[in-house]
Write a protein that holds these residues in place. Structure first.
Motif, PDB file in Angstrom:
ATOM      1  N   MET A  71       0.863  -1.174   0.000  1.00 19.56           N
ATOM      2  CA  MET A  71       0.000   0.000   0.000  1.00 19.56           C
ATOM      3  C   MET A  71       0.888   1.208   0.000  1.00 19.56           C
ATOM      4  O   MET A  71       1.685   1.409   0.896  1.00 19.56           O
ATOM      5  CB  MET A  71      -0.885  -0.143   1.242  1.00 19.56           C
ATOM      6  CG  MET A  71      -1.315   1.135   1.821  1.00 19.56           C
ATOM      7  SD  MET A  71      -2.048   0.966   3.442  1.00 19.56           S
ATOM      8  CE  MET A  71      -2.458  -0.681   3.670  1.00 19.56           C
ATOM      9  N   SER A 130       1.998   4.924   0.353  1.00 19.16           N
ATOM     10  CA  SER A 130       1.571   5.949   1.291  1.00 19.16           C
ATOM     11  C   SER A 130       1.224   7.198   0.541  1.00 19.16           C
ATOM     12  O   SER A 130       1.982   7.656  -0.296  1.00 19.16           O
ATOM     13  CB  SER A 130       2.683   6.200   2.286  1.00 19.16           C
ATOM     14  OG  SER A 130       2.486   7.449   2.888  1.00 19.16           O
ATOM     15  N   ASP A 183       0.724   9.960   2.090  1.00 13.17           N
ATOM     16  CA  ASP A 183       1.204  11.070   2.883  1.00 13.17           C
ATOM     17  C   ASP A 183       2.613  11.398   2.473  1.00 13.17           C
ATOM     18  O   ASP A 183       3.474  10.535   2.440  1.00 13.17           O
ATOM     19  CB  ASP A 183       1.149  10.664   4.358  1.00 13.17           C
ATOM     20  CG  ASP A 183       1.298  11.890   5.226  1.00 13.17           C
ATOM     21  OD1 ASP A 183       1.640  12.952   4.719  1.00 13.17           O
ATOM     22  OD2 ASP A 183       1.063  11.741   6.436  1.00 13.17           O
ATOM     23  N   LYS A 184       2.832  12.601   2.184  1.00 17.02           N
ATOM     24  CA  LYS A 184       4.135  12.916   1.666  1.00 17.02           C
ATOM     25  C   LYS A 184       5.173  12.942   2.759  1.00 17.02           C
ATOM     26  O   LYS A 184       6.351  12.878   2.498  1.00 17.02           O
ATOM     27  CB  LYS A 184       4.079  14.261   0.968  1.00 17.02           C
ATOM     28  CG  LYS A 184       3.725  15.403   1.893  1.00 17.02           C
ATOM     29  CD  LYS A 184       3.722  16.703   1.124  1.00 17.02           C
ATOM     30  CE  LYS A 184       3.222  17.805   2.023  1.00 17.02           C
ATOM     31  NZ  LYS A 184       3.131  19.069   1.370  1.00 17.02           N
ATOM     32  N   THR A 185       4.732  13.025   3.966  1.00 17.62           N
ATOM     33  CA  THR A 185       5.721  13.061   5.016  1.00 17.62           C
ATOM     34  C   THR A 185       6.121  11.669   5.461  1.00 17.62           C
ATOM     35  O   THR A 185       7.215  11.482   5.941  1.00 17.62           O
ATOM     36  CB  THR A 185       5.172  13.820   6.225  1.00 17.62           C
ATOM     37  OG1 THR A 185       3.998  13.155   6.682  1.00 17.62           O
ATOM     38  CG2 THR A 185       4.817  15.234   5.829  1.00 17.62           C
ATOM     39  N   ILE A 186       5.249  10.734   5.314  1.00 16.48           N
ATOM     40  CA  ILE A 186       5.565   9.368   5.725  1.00 16.48           C
ATOM     41  C   ILE A 186       5.660   8.511   4.484  1.00 16.48           C
ATOM     42  O   ILE A 186       4.723   8.400   3.715  1.00 16.48           O
ATOM     43  CB  ILE A 186       4.468   8.816   6.652  1.00 16.48           C
ATOM     44  CG1 ILE A 186       4.211   9.760   7.803  1.00 16.48           C
ATOM     45  CG2 ILE A 186       4.861   7.468   7.161  1.00 16.48           C
ATOM     46  CD1 ILE A 186       3.103   9.307   8.691  1.00 16.48           C
ATOM     47  N   THR A 213       6.205   4.834   3.364  1.00 14.84           N
ATOM     48  CA  THR A 213       6.354   3.449   3.768  1.00 14.84           C
ATOM     49  C   THR A 213       6.019   2.551   2.594  1.00 14.84           C
ATOM     50  O   THR A 213       5.044   1.823   2.624  1.00 14.84           O
ATOM     51  CB  THR A 213       5.428   3.113   4.937  1.00 14.84           C
ATOM     52  OG1 THR A 213       4.096   3.463   4.573  1.00 14.84           O
ATOM     53  CG2 THR A 213       5.829   3.844   6.176  1.00 14.84           C
ATOM     54  N   SER A 264       7.457   9.341  17.664  1.00  9.43           N
ATOM     55  CA  SER A 264       6.866   9.546  16.347  1.00  9.43           C
ATOM     56  C   SER A 264       7.628   8.775  15.288  1.00  9.43           C
ATOM     57  O   SER A 264       7.044   8.197  14.365  1.00  9.43           O
ATOM     58  CB  SER A 264       6.846  11.035  16.014  1.00  9.43           C
ATOM     59  OG  SER A 264       8.159  11.541  15.958  1.00  9.43           O
ATOM     60  N   MET A 321       6.717   5.187  15.373  1.00 14.42           N
ATOM     61  CA  MET A 321       5.477   4.838  14.688  1.00 14.42           C
ATOM     62  C   MET A 321       5.703   4.631  13.203  1.00 14.42           C
ATOM     63  O   MET A 321       5.133   3.718  12.589  1.00 14.42           O
ATOM     64  CB  MET A 321       4.459   5.956  14.881  1.00 14.42           C
ATOM     65  CG  MET A 321       4.165   6.255  16.303  1.00 14.42           C
ATOM     66  SD  MET A 321       2.756   5.338  16.821  1.00 14.42           S
ATOM     67  CE  MET A 321       2.577   5.924  18.461  1.00 14.42           C
ATOM     68  N   GLU A 322       6.530   5.473  12.637  1.00 15.15           N
ATOM     69  CA  GLU A 322       6.844   5.287  11.215  1.00 15.15           C
ATOM     70  C   GLU A 322       7.496   3.955  10.979  1.00 15.15           C
ATOM     71  O   GLU A 322       7.129   3.209  10.067  1.00 15.15           O
ATOM     72  CB  GLU A 322       7.797   6.392  10.746  1.00 15.15           C
ATOM     73  CG  GLU A 322       7.145   7.681  10.384  1.00 15.15           C
ATOM     74  CD  GLU A 322       8.168   8.625   9.775  1.00 15.15           C
ATOM     75  OE1 GLU A 322       8.316   9.722  10.300  1.00 15.15           O
ATOM     76  OE2 GLU A 322       8.815   8.211   8.801  1.00 15.15           O
ATOM     77  N   THR A 345       7.366   1.381  12.784  1.00 15.08           N
ATOM     78  CA  THR A 345       6.427   0.285  13.024  1.00 15.08           C
ATOM     79  C   THR A 345       5.560   0.034  11.803  1.00 15.08           C
ATOM     80  O   THR A 345       5.287  -1.110  11.443  1.00 15.08           O
ATOM     81  CB  THR A 345       5.538   0.626  14.225  1.00 15.08           C
ATOM     82  OG1 THR A 345       6.352   0.967  15.320  1.00 15.08           O
ATOM     83  CG2 THR A 345       4.665  -0.543  14.587  1.00 15.08           C
ATOM     84  N   ALA A 346       5.131   1.116  11.177  1.00 14.35           N
ATOM     85  CA  ALA A 346       4.286   0.950   9.995  1.00 14.35           C
ATOM     86  C   ALA A 346       5.041   0.200   8.903  1.00 14.35           C
ATOM     87  O   ALA A 346       4.524  -0.764   8.313  1.00 14.35           O
ATOM     88  CB  ALA A 346       3.831   2.315   9.489  1.00 14.35           C
ATOM     89  N   HIS A 347       6.253   0.622   8.648  1.00 14.27           N
ATOM     90  CA  HIS A 347       7.034  -0.053   7.628  1.00 14.27           C
ATOM     91  C   HIS A 347       7.335  -1.491   8.033  1.00 14.27           C
ATOM     92  O   HIS A 347       7.302  -2.415   7.211  1.00 14.27           O
ATOM     93  CB  HIS A 347       8.330   0.720   7.401  1.00 14.27           C
ATOM     94  CG  HIS A 347       9.061   0.324   6.157  1.00 14.27           C
ATOM     95  ND1 HIS A 347      10.118  -0.558   6.165  1.00 14.27           N
ATOM     96  CD2 HIS A 347       8.869   0.655   4.868  1.00 14.27           C
ATOM     97  CE1 HIS A 347      10.565  -0.730   4.923  1.00 14.27           C
ATOM     98  NE2 HIS A 347       9.821  -0.006   4.119  1.00 14.27           N
ATOM     99  N   LEU A 386      -1.149   4.238  10.937  1.00 13.95           N
ATOM    100  CA  LEU A 386      -1.065   2.854  11.385  1.00 13.95           C
ATOM    101  C   LEU A 386      -2.436   2.217  11.443  1.00 13.95           C
ATOM    102  O   LEU A 386      -2.570   1.007  11.258  1.00 13.95           O
ATOM    103  CB  LEU A 386      -0.428   2.802  12.779  1.00 13.95           C
ATOM    104  CG  LEU A 386       1.102   2.765  12.825  1.00 13.95           C
ATOM    105  CD1 LEU A 386       1.575   2.888  14.252  1.00 13.95           C
ATOM    106  CD2 LEU A 386       1.588   1.463  12.243  1.00 13.95           C
ATOM    107  N   LEU A 424      -3.278   0.516   8.470  1.00  8.26           N
ATOM    108  CA  LEU A 424      -2.437  -0.627   8.176  1.00  8.26           C
ATOM    109  C   LEU A 424      -2.902  -1.879   8.909  1.00  8.26           C
ATOM    110  O   LEU A 424      -2.945  -2.966   8.334  1.00  8.26           O
ATOM    111  CB  LEU A 424      -1.011  -0.287   8.614  1.00  8.26           C
ATOM    112  CG  LEU A 424       0.108  -0.818   7.757  1.00  8.26           C
ATOM    113  CD1 LEU A 424      -0.153  -0.526   6.323  1.00  8.26           C
ATOM    114  CD2 LEU A 424       1.392  -0.165   8.177  1.00  8.26           C
TER     115      LEU A 424
END
Lengths: 160, 395
Positions: free
Chosen positions: A1, A3, A5-8, A10, A130, A133-134, A136-138, B256, B259
């Motif tokens: 998927m 992302s 969001d341009k800041t994150i 993944t 923070s 969290m990034e 973790t998502a990846h 998240l 996800l």
């Protein structure tokens, strides 16, 4: 998927990349002649698991992710290998201790969960919440990809 | 006439009498029982009737700055046309002044913690028609009806020149998500200087263009975060930094949430974080379980890998991959471009002339493909999975 969001960012590679890396690591394991005479099943299992994680870290971007770097470093330490990572551009990083002390005062609910996450995600100890969290998502994305690959492999190889 | 109008207006007020108190904002709050004690020689009656009656605002500009807004009713300016405003220069000036404070406080009001939820919803649904004598110069701000705004804006431009920097853009609040914050010069703040990130909301350097309502973040050249203190909250640098950090965390938690499967209904940080942790743990357990399974089928695996890696002709990014290119594989250009393994296995199928299931869906299909192929192929030493099955089929 991907992302939006341009800041994150993944993005993870396709499943095939993971598959190739995993198979390669398995072949390396085999080359080490471990499987012909396994000492214990447990030993083999552990080796395979380690190979899975390492291959996942490599497939997911090598050293461009904090968790993959930590994973590879941890694995290399176990093998007594010396791993050299290319120097990345790094922003100003905080010292871990000072960050922790402060973060304990902030939103204790979040921080408790973040502490547990840090134990789960490799390399989480040095990250701020923070950033954690990034990662973790990846990490979740890569884990799910790796699980799919392994599931396919098991399904394909299991005797009918 | 004055008092009658205003009494009527006061009677209509309901639960949303604002008490605006902000240290930065010179608006003076006054009790509702004393609505218009000293009103306005300033306001034209017609203006009052038109404006205040409809939208329920009351402005007293004798002190210059007291403001009270009644917003329990939807502020639909149904019949309110800005063209009705008298083009009175004095009025314009007053209106402009009012709008400045109106905006300022209005914006802050919306973000006020004590603000009524209804109010916020109303604001979001309807266009707020604050008396906009201010400059509605820029495009994105269309609080009032567009046909009527030109009048006042033109008039006000002449007068409200130095009317505070953020009155115009305060109107943005109504039309967009309300996120008005007071500007805070964070460059001077040493605390914020340490956070060199550009992702937060950043005001433009031009004082006239405040993007208090904007959600999009413009990366600053200096790379600092520019935060605005919300109304009613401490403007301490620490708390600002805290808020920035908290917002970042919640943004990532939303990410998240997409996800992790099954986290849509979950609300609240704690529960969701628990879900995330459980999910990661379950994934890791799955990997362990699958590795156990793999070790069980391992003897089969050995034959596989040798053949696979010896004959792999894929152009893999892994540099250490054995480059024993086999000529057995046809050029893969005509095959799916989706991935590496897929064309490989698909090519196997074409080689064997077996199943032509050149699925491009996923790895699974090729796996099944391989298993099926095993029954048909007799000599397929170069297929990694085939050898597996072959060793099984022909013990």
């Amino acid at each position: 998927m991907a992302s939006a969001d341009k800041t994150i960012n993944t993005d993870v590679p396709e499943k095939d990349v993971f598959a190739i890396h995993f198979l390669q690591s398995l072949s390396n394991l085999r080359i080490q002649n471990l499987f012909n005479s396994p000492d214990t099943t447990n030993y083999r299992v552990r080796k395979i698991k380690k190979a899975a994680y390492v291959s996942m870290a490599r497939a997911a971007g090598g050293t461009s992710r904090l968790w993959s770097r930590a994973l590879l470093r941890r694995a290399a330490k176990g093998n007594n290998k010396i791993v050299r990572f290319p120097r990345r551009k790094r922003k100003v990083t905080w010292k871990i201790s000072s960050k922790r002390r402060r973060s304990d005062q902030r939103a204790p609910v979040v921080e408790d969960a973040a502490e547990r996450l840090r134990n789960l995600v490799p390399g989480g100890g040095g990250m701020e919440t923070s950033k954690l969290m990034e990662e973790t998502a990846h990490y979740i994305k890569c884990l799910s990809m790796q699980v799919k690959v392994m599931q396919c492999l098991v399904d394909g190889l299991s005797p009918k | 006439m004055d008092m009658s109008d205003k009494d009527e207006f006061a009677a209509k007020k309901r639960d949303l009498d604002w008490r605006i108190s902000d240290s930065n904002n010179p608006i003076v709050s006054y009790p509702p029982e004393n609505p218009m004690s000293a009103p306005s020689q300033m306001m034209d009656e017609s203006f009052r009737q038109n404006l205040w009656h409809d939208c329920g605002f009351n402005v007293q500009t004798d002190a210059g700055t007291s403001f009270r807004g009644n917003v329990d009713r939807p502020l639909e300016m149904g019949g309110w046309n800005m063209a009705q405003f008298p083009a009175d220069s004095g009025f314009i000036e007053r209106a402009a002044k009012f709008s400045f404070f109106g905006c300022g406080s209005f914006g802050e009001m919306m973000m006020n913690q004590h603000s009524n939820g209804l109010f916020v919803q109303d604001m979001e649904k309807n266009q707020i028609g604050v008396a906009t004598g201010s400059k509605l110069v820029d495009g994105p701000v269309k609080v009032v009806k567009e046909n009527g705004s030109s009048d006042v804006s033109e008039d006000s431009q002449s007068s409200g020149g130095n009317n505070g920097h953020d009155d115009a853009k305060c109107m943005e609040i109504s039309s967009k998500v309300f996120n008005a914050k007071k500007r805070k010069r964070t460059v001077k703040d040493s605390e914020q200087e340490d956070k060199k990130e550009k992702d937060e909301q950043s005001p433009n350097s031009n004082a006239n263009k405040t993007n208090s309502g904007k959600q999009a973040s413009d990366p600053l050249k200096d790379g600092y975060i520019h935060m605005r203190a919300r109304r009613g909250q401490a403007t301490n640098s620490h708390s600002l930094a805290e808020r920035v950090r908290r917002e970042k965390i919640s943004e990532r938690m939303k990410f998240l949430q997409d996800l992790v499967p099954g986290c849509d209904k979950v609300t609240g940080k704690a529960v969701m974080l628990d879900e995330i942790i459980n999910y990661v743990q379950s994934l890791q357990c799955q990997i362990e379980f699958l590795s156990m399974k793999l070790s069980a089928v391992n003897p089969v695996l050995d034959f596989n890998l040798e053949s696979l890696l010896a004959k792999d002709s894929l152009h893999v990014p892994a540099p250490t991959f054995p480059q024993d290119m086999s000529m057995l594989y046809p050029p893969l250009s005509h095959l799916s471009q989706k991935g590496f393994m897929q064309p490989n296995l698909s090519s196997l199928s074409t080689l064997n002339g077996g199943l032509k299931r050149q699925d491009t869906h996923g790895y699974e299909s090729d796996q099944h493909n391989v298993v099926h192929m095993n029954h048909e192929t007799s000599t397929a030493p170069d297929h990694e999975k085939n050898t597996t099955a072959n060793t099984e089929v022909e013990p």
